[in-house]
Design a protein around this motif. Structure first.
Motif, mmCIF file in Angstrom:
data_model
loop_
_atom_site.group_PDB
_atom_site.id
_atom_site.type_symbol
_atom_site.label_atom_id
_atom_site.label_comp_id
_atom_site.label_asym_id
_atom_site.label_seq_id
_atom_site.Cartn_x
_atom_site.Cartn_y
_atom_site.Cartn_z
ATOM 1 N N LEU A 125 48.041 -26.576 64.615
ATOM 2 C CA LEU A 125 46.764 -25.944 64.284
ATOM 3 C C LEU A 125 46.564 -24.664 65.085
ATOM 4 C CD1 LEU A 125 44.114 -26.206 62.674
ATOM 5 C CD2 LEU A 125 43.185 -27.421 64.645
ATOM 6 N N ALA A 126 46.917 -24.681 66.364
ATOM 7 C CA ALA A 126 46.788 -23.478 67.198
ATOM 8 C C ALA A 126 47.693 -22.357 66.688
ATOM 9 C CB ALA A 126 47.120 -23.816 68.651
ATOM 10 N N ILE A 127 48.922 -22.704 66.327
ATOM 11 C CA ILE A 127 49.844 -21.698 65.781
ATOM 12 C C ILE A 127 49.303 -21.138 64.473
ATOM 13 C CG2 ILE A 127 52.144 -21.410 64.757
ATOM 14 C CD1 ILE A 127 53.160 -23.370 66.905
ATOM 15 N N LEU A 128 48.741 -21.993 63.641
ATOM 16 C CA LEU A 128 48.168 -21.546 62.368
ATOM 17 C C LEU A 128 46.990 -20.601 62.594
ATOM 18 C CD1 LEU A 128 48.260 -21.853 59.267
ATOM 19 C CD2 LEU A 128 46.653 -23.743 59.525
ATOM 20 N N VAL A 129 46.138 -20.911 63.555
ATOM 21 C CA VAL A 129 44.990 -20.042 63.856
ATOM 22 C C VAL A 129 45.473 -18.681 64.354
ATOM 23 C CG1 VAL A 129 43.056 -19.739 65.461
ATOM 24 C CG2 VAL A 129 43.340 -21.901 64.249
ATOM 25 N N VAL A 130 46.479 -18.668 65.227
ATOM 26 C CA VAL A 130 47.020 -17.399 65.728
ATOM 27 C C VAL A 130 47.605 -16.580 64.581
ATOM 28 C CG1 VAL A 130 48.846 -16.398 67.156
ATOM 29 C CG2 VAL A 130 47.396 -18.213 68.073
ATOM 30 N N LEU A 131 48.347 -17.216 63.696
ATOM 31 C CA LEU A 131 48.922 -16.505 62.549
ATOM 32 C C LEU A 131 47.838 -15.949 61.625
ATOM 33 C CD1 LEU A 131 51.970 -18.769 61.635
ATOM 34 C CD2 LEU A 131 51.996 -16.498 62.677
ATOM 35 N N LEU A 132 46.784 -16.715 61.410
ATOM 36 C CA LEU A 132 45.686 -16.223 60.565
ATOM 37 C C LEU A 132 44.975 -15.039 61.211
ATOM 38 C CD1 LEU A 132 44.170 -19.541 59.187
ATOM 39 C CD2 LEU A 132 45.441 -17.816 57.929
ATOM 40 N N LEU A 133 44.784 -15.085 62.534
ATOM 41 C CA LEU A 133 44.163 -13.941 63.217
ATOM 42 C C LEU A 133 45.048 -12.701 63.124
ATOM 43 C CD1 LEU A 133 42.643 -15.639 66.387
ATOM 44 C CD2 LEU A 133 41.423 -14.705 64.422
ATOM 45 N N LEU A 134 46.356 -12.896 63.274
ATOM 46 C CA LEU A 134 47.271 -11.761 63.110
ATOM 47 C C LEU A 134 47.231 -11.210 61.691
ATOM 48 C CD1 LEU A 134 50.372 -12.928 65.179
ATOM 49 C CD2 LEU A 134 48.792 -11.061 65.708
ATOM 50 N N LEU A 135 47.133 -12.072 60.717
ATOM 51 C CA LEU A 135 47.053 -11.639 59.319
ATOM 52 C C LEU A 135 45.782 -10.833 59.072
ATOM 53 C CD1 LEU A 135 48.282 -11.770 56.465
ATOM 54 C CD2 LEU A 135 46.947 -13.834 56.106
ATOM 55 N N VAL A 136 44.665 -11.285 59.616
ATOM 56 C CA VAL A 136 43.410 -10.538 59.459
ATOM 57 C C VAL A 136 43.522 -9.183 60.149
ATOM 58 C CG1 VAL A 136 40.971 -10.506 60.146
ATOM 59 C CG2 VAL A 136 41.956 -12.561 59.135
ATOM 60 N N LEU A 137 44.116 -9.153 61.339
ATOM 61 C CA LEU A 137 44.295 -7.891 62.052
ATOM 62 C C LEU A 137 45.180 -6.929 61.260
ATOM 63 C CD1 LEU A 137 43.731 -6.365 64.699
ATOM 64 C CD2 LEU A 137 45.840 -7.359 65.587
ATOM 65 N N ILE A 138 46.234 -7.424 60.658
ATOM 66 C CA ILE A 138 47.120 -6.588 59.842
ATOM 67 C C ILE A 138 46.381 -6.056 58.622
ATOM 68 C CG2 ILE A 138 49.145 -6.678 58.338
ATOM 69 C CD1 ILE A 138 50.397 -8.579 60.417
ATOM 70 N N LEU A 139 45.568 -6.897 57.980
ATOM 71 C CA LEU A 139 44.790 -6.438 56.817
ATOM 72 C C LEU A 139 43.792 -5.354 57.213
ATOM 73 C CD1 LEU A 139 44.161 -9.787 54.923
ATOM 74 C CD2 LEU A 139 45.642 -7.899 54.226
#
Length: 128
Positions: free
Chosen positions: A91-105
């Motif tokens: 879950l922590a890895i998924l949250v980090v990946l989602l935050l990175l995805l939002v930052l990239i967008l």
């Protein structure tokens, strides 16, 4: 009819590979506490599983290992905690990946609309 689950003179069924049936083989692979041997206390276990008794039936070379119910439960709790930790880490890895995805967008939007954003900043709008 209710049958007693503890008796004074238990019958112990010792299973070796030569006399196993599919029921005993299934009992070996079954998880849980539905095994064949359950002792009321440590004294009873030691009395019926000592080396002299096993040697009488030519089973001393098998070296059976009997564990207590508490150690079985401890292993279950340990595996439960390991499962919780693994799901927490995923879950922590998924949250980090989602935050990175939002930052990239956000960065892509910023690059695509940089002229429009620059004009709005010039006119006094906030960066958001």
């Amino acid at each position: 009819m209710k049958e007693p689950y503890q008796i004074r003179n238990p019958v112990i069924y010792l299973v070796v590979p030569k006399n196993m049936t599919y029921v005993e083989i299934g009992g070996i692979f079954a998880s849980g506490m539905n095994g064949y041997l359950k002792f009321a206390d440590q004294k009873t276990r030691e009395r019926y599983t000592n080396k002299a008794l096993l040697a009488r039936f030519n089973l001393s070379d098998n070296k059976p290992n009997f564990v207590s119910v508490s150690s079985y439960i401890d292993r279950l709790q340990k595996s439960l905690w390991q499962t919780v930790i693994m799901f927490g880490a995923a879950l922590a890895i998924l949250v980090v990946l989602l935050l990175l995805l939002v930052l990239i967008l956000v960065m892509i939007y910023k690059q695509l609309n940089r002229e429009k954003i620059a004009v709005k900043k010039f006119l006094g709008f906030s960066p958001r």
